[in-house]
Design an enzyme around this catalytic site. Structure first.
Site, mmCIF file in Angstrom:
data_model
loop_
_atom_site.group_PDB
_atom_site.id
_atom_site.type_symbol
_atom_site.label_atom_id
_atom_site.label_comp_id
_atom_site.label_asym_id
_atom_site.label_seq_id
_atom_site.Cartn_x
_atom_site.Cartn_y
_atom_site.Cartn_z
ATOM 1 N N GLY A 14 1.140 84.559 14.786
ATOM 2 C CA GLY A 14 1.333 83.949 13.626
ATOM 3 C C GLY A 14 2.802 84.290 13.026
ATOM 4 N N LEU A 95 -4.191 67.830 19.332
ATOM 5 C CA LEU A 95 -5.094 67.327 18.529
ATOM 6 C C LEU A 95 -5.199 65.449 18.562
ATOM 7 C CD1 LEU A 95 -3.554 69.076 15.431
ATOM 8 C CD2 LEU A 95 -5.781 69.046 16.231
ATOM 9 N N ASN A 109 4.836 70.538 12.558
ATOM 10 C CA ASN A 109 4.702 71.072 13.750
ATOM 11 C C ASN A 109 6.123 71.821 13.996
ATOM 12 O OD1 ASN A 109 3.450 72.496 16.108
ATOM 13 N ND2 ASN A 109 4.330 70.751 17.188
ATOM 14 N N HIS A 111 8.266 73.159 17.442
ATOM 15 C CA HIS A 111 8.306 73.261 19.129
ATOM 16 C C HIS A 111 9.464 73.882 19.434
ATOM 17 C CE1 HIS A 111 7.357 71.717 22.839
ATOM 18 N NE2 HIS A 111 8.631 71.276 23.053
HETATM 19 C C1 GRF Z 1 6.404 80.242 19.120
HETATM 20 O O1 GRF Z 1 7.087 80.419 20.605
HETATM 21 C C2 GRF Z 1 6.659 78.787 18.839
HETATM 22 O O2 GRF Z 1 7.595 78.243 19.332
HETATM 23 C C3 GRF Z 1 5.383 78.177 18.920
HETATM 24 O O3 GRF Z 1 4.235 79.158 19.264
HETATM 25 C C4 GRF Z 1 4.831 80.183 19.606
HETATM 26 C C5 GRF Z 1 4.061 81.690 18.677
HETATM 27 O O4 GRF Z 1 4.423 81.225 17.625
HETATM 28 N N1 GRF Z 1 5.174 77.072 18.092
HETATM 29 P P1 GRF Z 1 3.739 82.276 16.364
HETATM 30 O O5 GRF Z 1 4.534 83.744 16.487
HETATM 31 O O6 GRF Z 1 2.136 82.288 16.498
HETATM 32 O O7 GRF Z 1 4.177 81.623 15.085
#
Ligand code: GRF
Length: 198
Positions: A14, A95, A109, A111
């Protein structure tokens, strides 16, 4: 002025959720209303609770491959929170079009690639293997097609000759934490002009 309510979906640590939550202060037009995970062990849940944010868990595993059944359950805490905007932040479940259509136009989102390059997983290794000079991250509106949808922002990083997927992922993640809050603030004000960083 009442704030826009933002629900954030996570599956892991997170760090993007924390960046978003910590950015929603002062005259920011939005405030977090829920952090929701498909994983009861997601480290982000404790970080959200530490910040006084309501959390919920809907484990996808009991539903097996029945995505519709999982999403019907996921919708309960989500709709209860009455979000105006939904941010997927390290949310690792695909989803269905039905779910997306309920929130299309107000679901974002992040990415870890310069979309439309490298949709899907292992983006950092793929960029290195392709010999790309640069890589980065993208915030986009979520549509039924995976890692597609109108681009709302991008951040670019140089790929160094000695970069590994791990070192590159760390560099990109730092920019994710800058990009996503910048896009969310603009989006919450109704401005869809893309944020391009640096
Ligand atoms: C990150 O690498 C992000 O690019 C992808 O999920 C991974 C973990 O993100 N969306 P977070 O630390 O859980 O926000």
């Amino acid at each position: 002025m009442s704030h826009k309510r933002v629900a954030i979906l996570i599956s892991g640590g997170g760090s993007n959720m924390v960046s978003l939550v910590d950015s929603m202060t002062g005259d920011h037009p939005a405030r977090p209303c829920l952090v929701l995970s498909n994983n009861a062990d997601a480290g982000g849940l404790a970080k959200a609770a530490d910040r006084g944010i309501a959390t919920a868990v809907v484990d996808h595993r009991p539903f097996g491959g029945d995505r519709a059944a999982f999403e019907a359950e996921l919708c309960k805490p989500l709709l209860e929170a009455k979000p105006d905007i939904i941010c997927l932040a390290g949310f690792m479940r695909v989803l269905t079009g039905d779910f997306v259509s309920r929130f299309q136009g107000r679901m974002l989102n992040i990415h870890p690639s310069l979309l439309p390059k490298y949709k899907g997983l292992n983006t950092h290794a793929r960029a290195i293997a392709a010999g790309d000079a640069e890589h980065g991250c993208t915030v986009h509106e979520v549509t039924a097609a995976l890692d597609d949808g109108p681009i709302l922002g991008q951040a670019r990083v140089k790929i160094a000759p000695n970069d590994t997927p791990e070192t590159l992922a760390r560099k990109v993640l730092e920019w994710e934490h800058k990009l996503y809050p910048a896009v969310l603030e603009r989006f919450a004000r109704g401005d869809k002009a893309p944020v391009m960083l640096p």
